[in-house]
Design a protein around this motif. Sequence first.
Motif, PDB file in Angstrom:
ATOM      1  N   PRO A 142       0.883  -1.353   0.040  1.00 30.16           N
ATOM      2  CA  PRO A 142      -0.081   0.023   0.077  1.00 30.16           C
ATOM      3  C   PRO A 142       0.977   1.356   0.022  1.00 30.16           C
ATOM      4  CG  PRO A 142       0.292  -0.933   2.187  1.00 30.16           C
ATOM      5  CD  PRO A 142       0.879  -1.993   1.310  1.00 30.16           C
ATOM      6  N   MET A 143       0.109   2.304  -0.222  1.00 30.92           N
ATOM      7  CA  MET A 143       0.775   3.594  -0.153  1.00 30.92           C
ATOM      8  C   MET A 143       0.069   4.139   1.304  1.00 30.92           C
ATOM      9  SD  MET A 143       0.730   7.197  -2.391  1.00 30.92           S
ATOM     10  CE  MET A 143       1.871   6.673  -3.527  1.00 30.92           C
ATOM     11  N   ALA A 144       0.910   4.976   2.006  1.00 31.54           N
ATOM     12  CA  ALA A 144       0.462   5.515   3.260  1.00 31.54           C
ATOM     13  C   ALA A 144       0.402   7.007   3.374  1.00 31.54           C
ATOM     14  CB  ALA A 144       1.329   5.317   4.432  1.00 31.54           C
ATOM     15  N   VAL A 145      -0.729   7.504   3.405  1.00 33.08           N
ATOM     16  CA  VAL A 145      -0.923   9.056   3.499  1.00 33.08           C
ATOM     17  C   VAL A 145      -1.674   9.632   4.420  1.00 33.08           C
ATOM     18  CG1 VAL A 145      -1.819  10.996   1.960  1.00 33.08           C
ATOM     19  CG2 VAL A 145      -1.215   8.745   0.950  1.00 33.08           C
ATOM     20  N   ASN A 146      -1.025  10.771   5.148  1.00 31.90           N
ATOM     21  CA  ASN A 146      -1.985  11.477   6.078  1.00 31.90           C
ATOM     22  C   ASN A 146      -2.685  12.618   5.675  1.00 31.90           C
ATOM     23  OD1 ASN A 146      -2.781  12.983   8.526  1.00 31.90           O
ATOM     24  ND2 ASN A 146      -1.485  11.424   9.767  1.00 31.90           N
ATOM     25  N   VAL A 147      -4.103  12.496   5.778  1.00 31.40           N
ATOM     26  CA  VAL A 147      -4.667  13.810   5.270  1.00 31.40           C
ATOM     27  C   VAL A 147      -5.634  14.401   6.453  1.00 31.40           C
ATOM     28  CG1 VAL A 147      -4.819  13.143   2.999  1.00 31.40           C
ATOM     29  CG2 VAL A 147      -6.602  12.333   4.514  1.00 31.40           C
ATOM     30  N   GLY A 148      -4.758  14.328   7.506  1.00 28.77           N
ATOM     31  CA  GLY A 148      -5.387  15.070   8.694  1.00 28.77           C
ATOM     32  C   GLY A 148      -5.834  13.615   9.740  1.00 28.77           C
ATOM     33  N   HIS A 151      -4.020   6.852   6.671  1.00 31.50           N
ATOM     34  CA  HIS A 151      -4.650   6.056   5.523  1.00 31.50           C
ATOM     35  C   HIS A 151      -3.775   5.400   4.885  1.00 31.50           C
ATOM     36  CE1 HIS A 151      -8.783   7.958   5.117  1.00 31.50           C
ATOM     37  NE2 HIS A 151      -8.242   8.936   5.757  1.00 31.50           N
ATOM     38  N   SER A 152      -4.162   4.003   4.739  1.00 29.34           N
ATOM     39  CA  SER A 152      -3.205   2.931   3.909  1.00 29.34           C
ATOM     40  C   SER A 152      -4.159   2.742   2.653  1.00 29.34           C
ATOM     41  CB  SER A 152      -3.000   1.649   4.408  1.00 29.34           C
ATOM     42  OG  SER A 152      -4.471   1.050   4.814  1.00 29.34           O
ATOM     43  N   VAL A 153      -3.429   2.875   1.378  1.00 34.46           N
ATOM     44  CA  VAL A 153      -4.236   2.848   0.132  1.00 34.46           C
ATOM     45  C   VAL A 153      -3.816   1.660  -0.947  1.00 34.46           C
ATOM     46  CG1 VAL A 153      -5.105   4.271  -2.069  1.00 34.46           C
ATOM     47  CG2 VAL A 153      -4.730   5.279   0.129  1.00 34.46           C
ATOM     48  N   PHE A 154      -4.574   0.973  -0.993  1.00 38.34           N
ATOM     49  CA  PHE A 154      -4.428  -0.281  -1.752  1.00 38.34           C
ATOM     50  C   PHE A 154      -5.063  -0.299  -3.034  1.00 38.34           C
ATOM     51  CE2 PHE A 154      -4.292  -1.725   2.439  1.00 38.34           C
ATOM     52  CZ  PHE A 154      -3.303  -2.646   2.681  1.00 38.34           C
ATOM     53  N   PHE A 155      -4.219  -0.401  -4.424  1.00 39.85           N
ATOM     54  CA  PHE A 155      -4.830  -0.497  -5.635  1.00 39.85           C
ATOM     55  C   PHE A 155      -5.141  -1.971  -6.146  1.00 39.85           C
ATOM     56  CE2 PHE A 155      -3.146   3.578  -5.267  1.00 39.85           C
ATOM     57  CZ  PHE A 155      -4.351   4.448  -5.764  1.00 39.85           C
ATOM     58  N   VAL A 156      -6.129  -2.261  -6.524  1.00 39.30           N
ATOM     59  CA  VAL A 156      -6.348  -3.775  -6.999  1.00 39.30           C
ATOM     60  C   VAL A 156      -7.236  -3.823  -8.437  1.00 39.30           C
ATOM     61  CG1 VAL A 156      -6.606  -4.657  -4.629  1.00 39.30           C
ATOM     62  CG2 VAL A 156      -8.564  -3.861  -5.699  1.00 39.30           C
ATOM     63  N   GLU A 157      -7.374  -4.886  -8.941  1.00 39.88           N
ATOM     64  CA  GLU A 157      -7.999  -5.027 -10.176  1.00 39.88           C
ATOM     65  C   GLU A 157      -9.463  -4.658 -10.041  1.00 39.88           C
ATOM     66  OE1 GLU A 157      -8.890  -8.156 -13.850  1.00 39.88           O
ATOM     67  OE2 GLU A 157      -7.090  -8.393 -12.628  1.00 39.88           O
ATOM     68  N   ASP A 158      -9.900  -5.029  -9.137  1.00 38.54           N
ATOM     69  CA  ASP A 158     -11.433  -4.951  -8.744  1.00 38.54           C
ATOM     70  C   ASP A 158     -11.757  -4.774  -7.233  1.00 38.54           C
ATOM     71  OD1 ASP A 158     -14.280  -4.989  -8.607  1.00 38.54           O
ATOM     72  OD2 ASP A 158     -14.603  -6.737  -9.705  1.00 38.54           O
ATOM     73  N   ALA A 159     -11.996  -3.738  -6.740  1.00 35.02           N
ATOM     74  CA  ALA A 159     -12.396  -3.321  -5.556  1.00 35.02           C
ATOM     75  C   ALA A 159     -13.156  -3.970  -4.962  1.00 35.02           C
ATOM     76  CB  ALA A 159     -12.158  -1.670  -5.283  1.00 35.02           C
ATOM     77  N   ASP A 160     -14.548  -4.216  -5.740  1.00 36.06           N
ATOM     78  CA  ASP A 160     -15.763  -4.892  -5.424  1.00 36.06           C
ATOM     79  C   ASP A 160     -15.408  -6.220  -4.649  1.00 36.06           C
ATOM     80  OD1 ASP A 160     -16.888  -2.485  -6.016  1.00 36.06           O
ATOM     81  OD2 ASP A 160     -17.614  -3.214  -7.806  1.00 36.06           O
ATOM     82  N   THR A 161     -14.536  -6.615  -5.050  1.00 38.44           N
ATOM     83  CA  THR A 161     -14.287  -8.276  -4.972  1.00 38.44           C
ATOM     84  C   THR A 161     -13.508  -8.343  -3.482  1.00 38.44           C
ATOM     85  OG1 THR A 161     -12.156  -8.431  -5.925  1.00 38.44           O
ATOM     86  CG2 THR A 161     -14.059  -8.680  -7.285  1.00 38.44           C
ATOM     87  N   ALA A 213     -11.349   9.229   0.384  1.00 38.26           N
ATOM     88  CA  ALA A 213     -11.454   9.513  -1.152  1.00 38.26           C
ATOM     89  C   ALA A 213     -10.266  10.311  -1.506  1.00 38.26           C
ATOM     90  CB  ALA A 213     -12.644  10.350  -1.560  1.00 38.26           C
ATOM     91  N   CYS A 214      -9.871  11.431  -0.335  1.00 33.66           N
ATOM     92  CA  CYS A 214      -8.829  12.369  -0.666  1.00 33.66           C
ATOM     93  C   CYS A 214      -7.423  11.671  -0.660  1.00 33.66           C
ATOM     94  CB  CYS A 214      -8.826  13.352   0.459  1.00 33.66           C
ATOM     95  SG  CYS A 214     -10.069  14.736   0.539  1.00 33.66           S
ATOM     96  N   ALA A 215      -7.195  10.663   0.162  1.00 33.06           N
ATOM     97  CA  ALA A 215      -6.113   9.934   0.343  1.00 33.06           C
ATOM     98  C   ALA A 215      -5.771   9.108  -0.915  1.00 33.06           C
ATOM     99  CB  ALA A 215      -6.185   9.208   1.499  1.00 33.06           C
ATOM    100  N   THR A 216      -6.959   8.491  -1.393  1.00 32.73           N
ATOM    101  CA  THR A 216      -6.817   7.602  -2.376  1.00 32.73           C
ATOM    102  C   THR A 216      -6.432   8.267  -3.831  1.00 32.73           C
ATOM    103  OG1 THR A 216      -8.045   6.048  -1.315  1.00 32.73           O
ATOM    104  CG2 THR A 216      -7.988   5.809  -3.879  1.00 32.73           C
ATOM    105  N   ALA A 219      -2.871   9.244  -3.760  1.00 38.10           N
ATOM    106  CA  ALA A 219      -2.126   8.159  -4.106  1.00 38.10           C
ATOM    107  C   ALA A 219      -2.197   7.789  -5.501  1.00 38.10           C
ATOM    108  CB  ALA A 219      -2.452   7.016  -3.278  1.00 38.10           C
ATOM    109  N   ALA A 220      -3.389   7.891  -6.269  1.00 40.97           N
ATOM    110  CA  ALA A 220      -3.386   7.301  -7.731  1.00 40.97           C
ATOM    111  C   ALA A 220      -2.660   8.449  -8.384  1.00 40.97           C
ATOM    112  CB  ALA A 220      -4.942   7.638  -7.819  1.00 40.97           C
ATOM    113  N   ILE A 221      -2.567  10.062  -8.054  1.00 44.23           N
ATOM    114  CA  ILE A 221      -1.939  10.847  -8.728  1.00 44.23           C
ATOM    115  C   ILE A 221      -0.420  10.727  -8.508  1.00 44.23           C
ATOM    116  CG2 ILE A 221      -1.448  13.343  -8.911  1.00 44.23           C
ATOM    117  CD1 ILE A 221      -4.669  13.775  -8.078  1.00 44.23           C
ATOM    118  N   ARG A 222      -0.165  10.287  -7.482  1.00 48.45           N
ATOM    119  CA  ARG A 222       1.428  10.071  -7.263  1.00 48.45           C
ATOM    120  C   ARG A 222       1.981   8.931  -7.909  1.00 48.45           C
ATOM    121  NH1 ARG A 222       3.979  10.074  -1.592  1.00 48.45           N
ATOM    122  NH2 ARG A 222       5.812  11.053  -2.512  1.00 48.45           N
ATOM    123  N   LYS A 223       0.976   8.102  -8.256  1.00 48.45           N
ATOM    124  CA  LYS A 223       1.362   6.710  -9.020  1.00 48.45           C
ATOM    125  C   LYS A 223       1.196   6.855 -10.308  1.00 48.45           C
ATOM    126  CE  LYS A 223       0.752   3.161  -5.178  1.00 48.45           C
ATOM    127  NZ  LYS A 223       2.095   2.573  -5.420  1.00 48.45           N
TER     128      LYS A 223
END
Length: 269
Positions: A142-148, A151-161, A213-216, A219-223
């Motif tokens: 994951p990427m870790a981000v503090n927005v106040g 947050h830990s942010v994981f990117f996967v193929e399908d978040a719904d699963t 939503a902010c942290a994610t 993270a997506a923009i940084r990646k």
Amino acid sequence: MRVSFIKMHGLGNDFVVLDARVEAVPEVTPQIARAIADRREGIGCDQVILLEPSDSQAFRMRIFNADGGEVEACGNASRAVAMLHGEPATIETAGGAISLEPAEGGASVDMGRPRFGWDAIPLAYAMDTAAMPVGWDELQSPMAVNVGNPHSVFFVEDADTIDLTTLGPAIETDPLFPERVNVNVASLVGDNHLNLHVWERGAGLTRACGTGACATAVAAIRKRLAESPVTVTLPGGDLTIEWSEGGSIRMTGPATEAYRGSFEWDDFA
């Protein structure tokens, strides 16, 4: 003592707002917050929001999760409070000052600058927060981000699963995160468009999480998975997140007042 409240929500992430600016509110303890938030025997909510006078800003917003713990930030509550306040303002939170601006059907909120240092998240020990060398089952690096709040942010193929009801609490309470952590699982579903599910620290699986939503989005923009502005779709609906490197995060989305009421404080003491 009878105390008034306002029930509000942002994309289904719901709050009981107590406004100590307009009437006296007794001390909100973890026990009181848990009792108010209880969906069977209390009013029911994800967070209890206390508005108080401030010496440095327009007013102060305090945030108590459903488990009674006081936390630093809540993006959805910030939009709800902006709509309730009715005019632009800079307010005090435990996570720092944030700027609010009501908009049609909701609000736009300047959430401040994200932090990426391992000790700012915080983590238990130093590591690269852009791609942490850790994982839990199918959730890896994951990427870790503090927005106040953290947050830990994981990117996967399908978040719904992803079964966040199992993995969420395990990650939230892992010793790697001394102040616990919010768990975000996202997938790219279009150009600059993310699908997101959040296990929220102290509240569990939520229909929406503004800081998540902010942290994610950050993270997506940084990646380089997305460019600002980013649309983040949560189970409760969409938020728009704007951010550029070195700047503040701006979150825009709806907020709703559901109803108003009052209760006897001693019933929850």
